[in-house]
Write a protein that holds these residues in place. Structure first.
Motif, PDB file in Angstrom:
ATOM      1  N   VAL A  11      59.396 -28.478 -50.422  1.00 28.50           N
ATOM      2  CA  VAL A  11      59.943 -27.810 -49.283  1.00 28.50           C
ATOM      3  C   VAL A  11      60.366 -26.456 -49.768  1.00 28.50           C
ATOM      4  O   VAL A  11      60.922 -26.605 -50.818  1.00 28.50           O
ATOM      5  CB  VAL A  11      60.767 -28.684 -48.658  1.00 28.50           C
ATOM      6  N   ALA A  12      60.152 -25.400 -49.250  1.00 25.50           N
ATOM      7  CA  ALA A  12      60.482 -24.069 -49.553  1.00 25.50           C
ATOM      8  C   ALA A  12      61.931 -23.998 -50.029  1.00 25.50           C
ATOM      9  O   ALA A  12      62.887 -24.521 -49.093  1.00 25.50           O
ATOM     10  CB  ALA A  12      60.189 -22.985 -48.819  1.00 25.50           C
ATOM     11  N   ALA A  13      62.555 -23.532 -51.039  1.00 30.01           N
ATOM     12  CA  ALA A  13      63.783 -23.667 -51.471  1.00 30.01           C
ATOM     13  C   ALA A  13      64.930 -22.924 -50.369  1.00 30.01           C
ATOM     14  O   ALA A  13      64.781 -21.665 -49.989  1.00 30.01           O
ATOM     15  CB  ALA A  13      64.210 -23.152 -52.756  1.00 30.01           C
ATOM     16  N   ASP A  14      65.662 -23.651 -49.586  1.00 30.27           N
ATOM     17  CA  ASP A  14      66.385 -23.413 -48.764  1.00 30.27           C
ATOM     18  C   ASP A  14      65.992 -22.707 -47.434  1.00 30.27           C
ATOM     19  O   ASP A  14      66.892 -21.586 -46.878  1.00 30.27           O
ATOM     20  CB  ASP A  14      67.665 -22.461 -49.658  1.00 30.27           C
ATOM     21  N   GLY A  15      64.699 -23.153 -47.342  1.00 28.21           N
ATOM     22  CA  GLY A  15      64.099 -22.238 -46.031  1.00 28.21           C
ATOM     23  C   GLY A  15      63.982 -20.888 -46.442  1.00 28.21           C
ATOM     24  O   GLY A  15      63.988 -20.056 -45.298  1.00 28.21           O
ATOM     25  N   ASP A  16      63.782 -20.350 -47.502  1.00 29.84           N
ATOM     26  CA  ASP A  16      63.666 -18.939 -47.886  1.00 29.84           C
ATOM     27  C   ASP A  16      62.566 -18.430 -47.333  1.00 29.84           C
ATOM     28  O   ASP A  16      61.418 -18.635 -47.897  1.00 29.84           O
ATOM     29  CB  ASP A  16      63.725 -18.615 -49.259  1.00 29.84           C
ATOM     30  N   PRO A  17      62.365 -17.379 -46.272  1.00 28.89           N
ATOM     31  CA  PRO A  17      61.013 -16.543 -45.835  1.00 28.89           C
ATOM     32  C   PRO A  17      60.453 -16.011 -46.953  1.00 28.89           C
ATOM     33  O   PRO A  17      59.124 -15.766 -46.937  1.00 28.89           O
ATOM     34  CB  PRO A  17      61.359 -15.911 -44.748  1.00 28.89           C
ATOM     35  N   ALA A  18      61.047 -15.678 -48.089  1.00 33.06           N
ATOM     36  CA  ALA A  18      60.593 -14.612 -49.076  1.00 33.06           C
ATOM     37  C   ALA A  18      60.248 -15.818 -50.505  1.00 33.06           C
ATOM     38  O   ALA A  18      59.640 -15.147 -51.248  1.00 33.06           O
ATOM     39  CB  ALA A  18      61.311 -13.569 -49.425  1.00 33.06           C
ATOM     40  N   HIS A  19      60.384 -17.050 -49.974  1.00 33.70           N
ATOM     41  CA  HIS A  19      59.762 -18.013 -51.075  1.00 33.70           C
ATOM     42  C   HIS A  19      58.507 -17.837 -51.826  1.00 33.70           C
ATOM     43  O   HIS A  19      58.547 -17.541 -53.199  1.00 33.70           O
ATOM     44  CB  HIS A  19      59.862 -19.449 -50.509  1.00 33.70           C
ATOM     45  N   LEU A  20      57.378 -17.693 -51.201  1.00 34.62           N
ATOM     46  CA  LEU A  20      56.170 -17.474 -51.890  1.00 34.62           C
ATOM     47  C   LEU A  20      56.304 -15.976 -52.836  1.00 34.62           C
ATOM     48  O   LEU A  20      55.433 -15.979 -53.977  1.00 34.62           O
ATOM     49  CB  LEU A  20      54.979 -17.525 -51.042  1.00 34.62           C
ATOM     50  N   VAL A  21      56.817 -15.084 -52.127  1.00 35.29           N
ATOM     51  CA  VAL A  21      56.599 -13.698 -52.761  1.00 35.29           C
ATOM     52  C   VAL A  21      57.348 -13.824 -53.993  1.00 35.29           C
ATOM     53  O   VAL A  21      56.800 -13.344 -54.965  1.00 35.29           O
ATOM     54  CB  VAL A  21      57.207 -12.609 -51.623  1.00 35.29           C
ATOM     55  N   LYS A  22      58.591 -14.320 -53.802  1.00 38.75           N
ATOM     56  CA  LYS A  22      59.274 -14.336 -55.355  1.00 38.75           C
ATOM     57  C   LYS A  22      58.647 -15.235 -56.225  1.00 38.75           C
ATOM     58  O   LYS A  22      58.633 -14.827 -57.576  1.00 38.75           O
ATOM     59  CB  LYS A  22      60.579 -15.040 -55.029  1.00 38.75           C
ATOM     60  N   VAL A  23      58.168 -16.251 -55.675  1.00 37.34           N
ATOM     61  CA  VAL A  23      57.263 -17.162 -56.862  1.00 37.34           C
ATOM     62  C   VAL A  23      56.126 -16.450 -57.434  1.00 37.34           C
ATOM     63  O   VAL A  23      55.971 -16.512 -58.476  1.00 37.34           O
ATOM     64  CB  VAL A  23      56.770 -18.572 -56.131  1.00 37.34           C
ATOM     65  N   ALA A  24      55.472 -15.708 -56.584  1.00 37.89           N
ATOM     66  CA  ALA A  24      54.230 -14.753 -57.077  1.00 37.89           C
ATOM     67  C   ALA A  24      54.604 -13.899 -58.045  1.00 37.89           C
ATOM     68  O   ALA A  24      54.028 -13.750 -58.836  1.00 37.89           O
ATOM     69  CB  ALA A  24      53.587 -14.231 -55.868  1.00 37.89           C
ATOM     70  N   LEU A  25      55.827 -13.182 -57.550  1.00 42.00           N
ATOM     71  CA  LEU A  25      56.270 -12.219 -58.634  1.00 42.00           C
ATOM     72  C   LEU A  25      56.847 -12.704 -59.883  1.00 42.00           C
ATOM     73  O   LEU A  25      56.465 -12.171 -60.978  1.00 42.00           O
ATOM     74  CB  LEU A  25      57.204 -11.360 -57.771  1.00 42.00           C
ATOM     75  N   GLY A  26      57.562 -13.999 -59.950  1.00 41.34           N
ATOM     76  CA  GLY A  26      57.856 -14.504 -61.109  1.00 41.34           C
ATOM     77  C   GLY A  26      56.870 -15.005 -62.079  1.00 41.34           C
ATOM     78  O   GLY A  26      56.894 -14.872 -63.063  1.00 41.34           O
ATOM     79  N   GLU A  27      55.858 -15.930 -61.409  1.00 41.67           N
ATOM     80  CA  GLU A  27      54.886 -16.111 -62.017  1.00 41.67           C
ATOM     81  C   GLU A  27      54.001 -15.035 -62.674  1.00 41.67           C
ATOM     82  O   GLU A  27      53.391 -15.353 -63.784  1.00 41.67           O
ATOM     83  CB  GLU A  27      53.800 -17.279 -61.255  1.00 41.67           C
ATOM     84  N   ALA A  28      53.335 -13.938 -61.738  1.00 45.19           N
ATOM     85  CA  ALA A  28      52.786 -12.929 -62.530  1.00 45.19           C
ATOM     86  C   ALA A  28      53.525 -12.269 -63.498  1.00 45.19           C
ATOM     87  O   ALA A  28      53.039 -11.807 -64.443  1.00 45.19           O
ATOM     88  CB  ALA A  28      52.439 -12.047 -61.337  1.00 45.19           C
ATOM     89  N   ALA A  29      55.010 -11.877 -63.482  1.00 46.79           N
ATOM     90  CA  ALA A  29      55.804 -11.452 -64.378  1.00 46.79           C
ATOM     91  C   ALA A  29      55.638 -12.187 -65.622  1.00 46.79           C
ATOM     92  O   ALA A  29      55.601 -11.604 -66.899  1.00 46.79           O
ATOM     93  CB  ALA A  29      57.268 -10.997 -63.865  1.00 46.79           C
ATOM     94  N   ALA A  30      55.789 -13.564 -65.714  1.00 50.81           N
ATOM     95  CA  ALA A  30      55.686 -14.390 -66.694  1.00 50.81           C
ATOM     96  C   ALA A  30      54.487 -14.144 -67.578  1.00 50.81           C
ATOM     97  O   ALA A  30      54.405 -14.183 -68.834  1.00 50.81           O
ATOM     98  CB  ALA A  30      55.977 -15.793 -66.529  1.00 50.81           C
TER      99      ALA A  30
END
Length: 364
Positions: free
Chosen positions: A97-116
């Motif tokens: 389940v998306a952390a804390d119902g965060d609507p930007a959840h996927l966007v943040k994960v995509a930025l974080g994984e790509a930056a890594a």
């Protein structure tokens, strides 16, 4: 944050997708036949001068407008990765389940994984705007399209080539954070476009483009509404059912056989309408037996069949009423179902099957 040259605005366009045949079975090693559709998602990454530190995220479809620091993006990505590892350990879909119902959840994960993968965050500040014509969480590949588009935009901004080989592992990791153990078919399809044949050999996904000879003009895509459950929850439920009742594996095998037959029909010089009707109806029956088609959508399928057509879910489906996301409807006479009451209450998506894949766009 290190200084460096500021790139121009980057625009990336990615199609959605629909599974023509093979959903759920693809998770267990059977093939899937998947088409990119020309309803698209666009990510626009715009470098901003005179601002430090934070990323501004805008996703109008989710009514999401947020300014977030890279430290929070990394923390969110790390937390989501940890939850996925916990899911992989115990199979509990609640971890997904998306952390804390965060609507930007996927966007943040995509930025974080790509930056890594790029070796760190970019040396410039930017705004990220994501605009999509794809319904969310309904079998149209919206999360895969967002994963690919955002990752590609960041790679280009940091001087990396947005190749299939570079983007596929990033997009698959982003999808895992959403869906648990996805087949990988969605990101593979939206990256490449067209119609693809996806199989798994020795644990590795193999994707082959299909040269369709039969037209797909008789197929219509219907949106029955966003399912109550996430894809990850539905996939996990099927896995539990298979553990309790191994006999259900015959339905996966049946879906695998139907998918092979479906491909043969589409590669034939002339489409056999009766054969396509039979294959779609049989696929729908197998999916119903797996428990991923709620009663309301089963009733819709029966109404279409009674009118001489066929309807099957496309994607994970759902566990409970009333909606199951994408449904493919077919009738040999394209407009024969236009007045069917059971379809009138649902959104029809006019689209081209076999759309172009990832595109890096010039600025307008």
């Amino acid at each position: 944050m290190a200084s460096g040259p500021e790139p121009a605005t980057i625009r990336v366009s990615v199609p959605g997708k629909t599974i023509l045949c093979g959903e759920h079975a693809a998770v267990y090693g059977h093939p899937a036949l998947v088409a990119a559709i020309d309803r698209r998602l666009e990510a626009r990454l715009t470098p901003v001068s005179g601002r430090t530190g934070d990323v501004q995220i805008a996703v109008p479809q989710l009514d999401c407008h947020e300014t977030v620091s890279w430290s929070k993006i990394h923390a969110h990505t790390d937390r989501t990765r940890s939850r996925w590892l916990a899911y992989r350990e115990d199979g509990d879909a609640r971890h997904l389940v998306a952390a804390d119902g965060d609507p930007a959840h996927l966007v943040k994960v995509a930025l974080g994984e790509a930056a890594a993968v790029c070796g760190g965050e970019p040396p410039f500040v930017f705004d990220l705007h994501v605009a999509s014509a794809l319904p969310i969480g309904a079998g149209f590949g919206s999360s895969a399209a967002a994963a690919v588009a955002i990752a590609a935009a960041l790679l280009v901004a940091m001087g990396h080539e947005p190749t299939v080989d570079a983007l596929m592992p990033i997009a698959l990791d982003i999808e895992r954070r959403q869906h648990g153990q996805p087949s990988g078919v969605d990101p593979a399809t939206v990256l490449r476009g067209g119609v693809v044949w996806a199989t798994r050999e020795e644990g590795e996904l193999k994707v082959e483009p299909i040269d369709l000879r039969a037209p797909l003009a008789g197929l219509t895509l219907i949106h029955t509404g966003t399912p109550a459950e996430t894809t990850g929850e539905v996939v996990a439920a099927v896995r539990r059912r298979l553990e309790r009742d191994p006999g259900l594996e015959t339905e996966l095998e049946r879906l695998g056989t139907i998918t092979h037959d479906f491909r043969a029909l589409l590669e034939a010089p002339d489409l056999d309408p009766d054969a396509l009707l039979t294959k779609m109806r049989n696929a729908q029956t197998a999916l119903e037996r797996l428990g991923v088609v709620p009663p309301a959508v089963q009733a819709l399928a029966r109404a279409v069949e009674a009118a001489g057509g066929a309807a099957k879910i496309s994607g994970a489906g759902a566990l409970s009423d009333p909606a199951a996301g994408a449904v493919i409807v077919y009738h040999p006479e394209r407009h024969a179902l236009d007045g069917l009451p059971e379809l009138a209450t649902h959104r029809r998506l006019d689209t081209h099957f076999g759309a172009e894949g990832l595109r890096i766009l010039p600025m307008a």
